[in-house]
Scaffold this motif. Structure first.
Motif, PDB file in Angstrom:
ATOM      1  N   ALA A 174       0.832  -1.207   0.000  1.00 35.03           N
ATOM      2  CA  ALA A 174       0.000   0.000   0.000  1.00 35.03           C
ATOM      3  C   ALA A 174       0.869   1.260   0.000  1.00 35.03           C
ATOM      4  N   ALA A 175       1.930   1.266   0.805  1.00 34.42           N
ATOM      5  CA  ALA A 175       2.817   2.431   0.860  1.00 34.42           C
ATOM      6  C   ALA A 175       3.538   2.638  -0.469  1.00 34.42           C
ATOM      7  N   LYS A 176       3.890   1.552  -1.159  1.00 32.30           N
ATOM      8  CA  LYS A 176       4.514   1.675  -2.481  1.00 32.30           C
ATOM      9  C   LYS A 176       3.554   2.327  -3.470  1.00 32.30           C
ATOM     10  N   HIS A 177       2.264   2.014  -3.322  1.00 30.63           N
ATOM     11  CA  HIS A 177       1.275   2.584  -4.237  1.00 30.63           C
ATOM     12  C   HIS A 177       1.101   4.081  -4.026  1.00 30.63           C
ATOM     13  N   CYS A 178       1.027   4.505  -2.776  1.00 30.40           N
ATOM     14  CA  CYS A 178       0.692   5.910  -2.500  1.00 30.40           C
ATOM     15  C   CYS A 178       1.874   6.758  -2.047  1.00 30.40           C
ATOM     16  N   ASN A 179       3.028   6.132  -1.836  1.00 31.24           N
ATOM     17  CA  ASN A 179       4.219   6.867  -1.378  1.00 31.24           C
ATOM     18  C   ASN A 179       3.936   7.702  -0.136  1.00 31.24           C
ATOM     19  N   ALA A 180       3.264   7.083   0.819  1.00 29.71           N
ATOM     20  CA  ALA A 180       2.896   7.774   2.053  1.00 29.71           C
ATOM     21  C   ALA A 180       2.737   6.736   3.153  1.00 29.71           C
ATOM     22  N   PRO A 181       2.744   7.174   4.413  1.00 33.16           N
ATOM     23  CA  PRO A 181       2.451   6.230   5.503  1.00 33.16           C
ATOM     24  C   PRO A 181       1.014   5.731   5.375  1.00 33.16           C
ATOM     25  N   VAL A 182       0.790   4.498   5.801  1.00 34.88           N
ATOM     26  CA  VAL A 182      -0.545   3.897   5.720  1.00 34.88           C
ATOM     27  C   VAL A 182      -0.889   3.216   7.037  1.00 34.88           C
ATOM     28  N   VAL A 183      -2.195   3.072   7.280  1.00 36.52           N
ATOM     29  CA  VAL A 183      -2.677   2.329   8.445  1.00 36.52           C
ATOM     30  C   VAL A 183      -3.694   1.299   7.980  1.00 36.52           C
ATOM     31  N   THR A 184      -3.747   0.193   8.699  1.00 36.79           N
ATOM     32  CA  THR A 184      -4.697  -0.869   8.379  1.00 36.79           C
ATOM     33  C   THR A 184      -6.100  -0.420   8.759  1.00 36.79           C
ATOM     34  N   ALA A 185      -7.028  -0.525   7.805  1.00 34.36           N
ATOM     35  CA  ALA A 185      -8.422  -0.160   8.066  1.00 34.36           C
ATOM     36  C   ALA A 185      -9.283  -1.396   8.281  1.00 34.36           C
ATOM     37  N   SER A 186      -8.994  -2.474   7.538  1.00 35.85           N
ATOM     38  CA  SER A 186      -9.762  -3.704   7.723  1.00 35.85           C
ATOM     39  C   SER A 186      -9.003  -4.894   7.173  1.00 35.85           C
ATOM     40  N   SER A 197      -8.334   5.224   0.349  1.00 42.24           N
ATOM     41  CA  SER A 197      -8.041   3.851   0.770  1.00 42.24           C
ATOM     42  C   SER A 197      -7.641   2.984  -0.414  1.00 42.24           C
ATOM     43  N   MET A 198      -7.008   1.856  -0.086  1.00 43.61           N
ATOM     44  CA  MET A 198      -6.557   0.897  -1.089  1.00 43.61           C
ATOM     45  C   MET A 198      -6.840  -0.510  -0.595  1.00 43.61           C
ATOM     46  N   GLU A 199      -7.302  -1.365  -1.492  1.00 41.07           N
ATOM     47  CA  GLU A 199      -7.454  -2.776  -1.166  1.00 41.07           C
ATOM     48  C   GLU A 199      -6.188  -3.497  -1.619  1.00 41.07           C
ATOM     49  N   VAL A 200      -5.676  -4.367  -0.749  1.00 44.06           N
ATOM     50  CA  VAL A 200      -4.476  -5.151  -1.056  1.00 44.06           C
ATOM     51  C   VAL A 200      -4.840  -6.628  -0.995  1.00 44.06           C
ATOM     52  N   HIS A 201      -4.504  -7.353  -2.055  1.00 46.58           N
ATOM     53  CA  HIS A 201      -4.730  -8.799  -2.105  1.00 46.58           C
ATOM     54  C   HIS A 201      -3.434  -9.496  -1.713  1.00 46.58           C
ATOM     55  N   LEU A 202      -3.558 -10.503  -0.851  1.00 42.72           N
ATOM     56  CA  LEU A 202      -2.392 -11.266  -0.415  1.00 42.72           C
ATOM     57  C   LEU A 202      -2.587 -12.735  -0.726  1.00 42.72           C
ATOM     58  N   LYS A 203      -1.516 -13.369  -1.191  1.00 44.86           N
ATOM     59  CA  LYS A 203      -1.475 -14.813  -1.378  1.00 44.86           C
ATOM     60  C   LYS A 203      -0.290 -15.324  -0.567  1.00 44.86           C
ATOM     61  N   VAL A 204      -0.523 -16.407   0.174  1.00 43.03           N
ATOM     62  CA  VAL A 204       0.512 -16.953   1.042  1.00 43.03           C
ATOM     63  C   VAL A 204       0.826 -18.383   0.613  1.00 43.03           C
ATOM     64  N   TRP A 205       2.113 -18.659   0.482  1.00 38.39           N
ATOM     65  CA  TRP A 205       2.591 -19.976   0.084  1.00 38.39           C
ATOM     66  C   TRP A 205       3.555 -20.491   1.137  1.00 38.39           C
ATOM     67  N   GLY A 206       3.470 -21.760   1.425  1.00 36.20           N
ATOM     68  CA  GLY A 206       4.465 -22.418   2.248  1.00 36.20           C
ATOM     69  C   GLY A 206       5.421 -23.140   1.327  1.00 36.20           C
ATOM     70  N   GLU A 207       6.641 -23.313   1.781  1.00 35.70           N
ATOM     71  CA  GLU A 207       7.609 -24.056   0.978  1.00 35.70           C
ATOM     72  C   GLU A 207       8.405 -24.976   1.895  1.00 35.70           C
ATOM     73  N   ASP A 208       8.365 -26.256   1.577  1.00 39.35           N
ATOM     74  CA  ASP A 208       9.149 -27.251   2.291  1.00 39.35           C
ATOM     75  C   ASP A 208      10.447 -27.416   1.507  1.00 39.35           C
ATOM     76  N   LEU A 209      11.529 -26.871   2.043  1.00 42.64           N
ATOM     77  CA  LEU A 209      12.798 -26.882   1.316  1.00 42.64           C
ATOM     78  C   LEU A 209      13.404 -28.271   1.221  1.00 42.64           C
ATOM     79  N   THR A 210      13.206 -29.114   2.249  1.00 38.60           N
ATOM     80  CA  THR A 210      13.807 -30.448   2.201  1.00 38.60           C
ATOM     81  C   THR A 210      13.091 -31.357   1.206  1.00 38.60           C
ATOM     82  N   LEU A 214      -2.098   8.316   4.865  1.00 37.61           N
ATOM     83  CA  LEU A 214      -2.146   9.450   5.783  1.00 37.61           C
ATOM     84  C   LEU A 214      -1.223  10.578   5.329  1.00 37.61           C
ATOM     85  N   ASP A 215      -1.681  11.810   5.576  1.00 40.59           N
ATOM     86  CA  ASP A 215      -0.843  12.981   5.304  1.00 40.59           C
ATOM     87  C   ASP A 215       0.042  13.244   6.532  1.00 40.59           C
TER      88      ASP A 215
END
Length: 171
Positions: free
Chosen positions: A45-57, A86-99, A116-117
């Motif tokens: 989110a900060a990369k998108h708006c180049n500003a500090p951000v806070v979690t809204a939901s 505001s901005m919506e951010v989608h997250l995908k999480v992957w696990g990786e078993d290295l062995t 935030l300003d």
């Protein structure tokens, strides 16, 4: 204000699951994962708006597969839609078993952030322009997800949620 693309906010965060991160079953604790996801989403989110951000939901984190002690966690995040402040951010999480040398999907979620300003008041964010078909699919769905969040939060009446109603009521 420049228009940005979803790829401009792409963030990949990687963590190793250590003993202090796990529950009695040797699985990554959900709260620890949510903490890491919040950080990755805030960076996007900060990369998108180049500003500090806070979690809204935080929306519907569904845990599909546990991530075990010693596995690596990969969290991918990017902005899917920008609204006024505001901005919506989608997250995908992957696990990786290295062995065993395999990756598996753990979960996904949507987080919403507000920019935030310097006075810690909400500020305008750049518009987002979808590029790929997947970008467009996530962009289109973001308005419905936003209306649902606003209804559940008591900030919108169900009758005012035109995008959601269109899914269920054909006129």
């Amino acid at each position: 204000m420049n228009v940005k693309k979803p790829a401009d906010s792409y963030t990949m965060m990687t963590e190793l699951v250590l003993p202090n991160d796990t529950n009695v079953f040797g699985n990554l604790m959900g709260g620890r994962l949510m903490y890491w996801m919040d950080i990755a989403a805030a960076i996007a989110a900060a990369k998108h708006c180049n500003a500090p951000v806070v979690t809204a939901s935080v929306d519907n984190i569904s845990f599909e597969n546990p991530i075990k002690l010693g596995n690596v966690v990969h969290i991918e995040a990017n902005v899917t839609r920008a609204f006024s402040t505001s901005m919506e951010v989608h997250l995908k999480v992957w696990g990786e078993d290295l062995t065993q040398q395999y990756k598996y999907k753990s979960n996904e979620a949507y987080y919403t952030f507000v920019a935030l300003d310097p006075n810690r008041k909400p500020r305008q964010v750049p518009k987002l322009e979808p590029v790929t078909e997947e970008d467009q699919r996530l962009f289109d769905g973001a308005l419905r997800r936003r209306q649902l969040r606003l209804i559940l939060g008591g900030k919108m009446k169900p009758d005012d949620a035109a995008e959601l109603k269109a899914l269920f009521i054909k006129e």
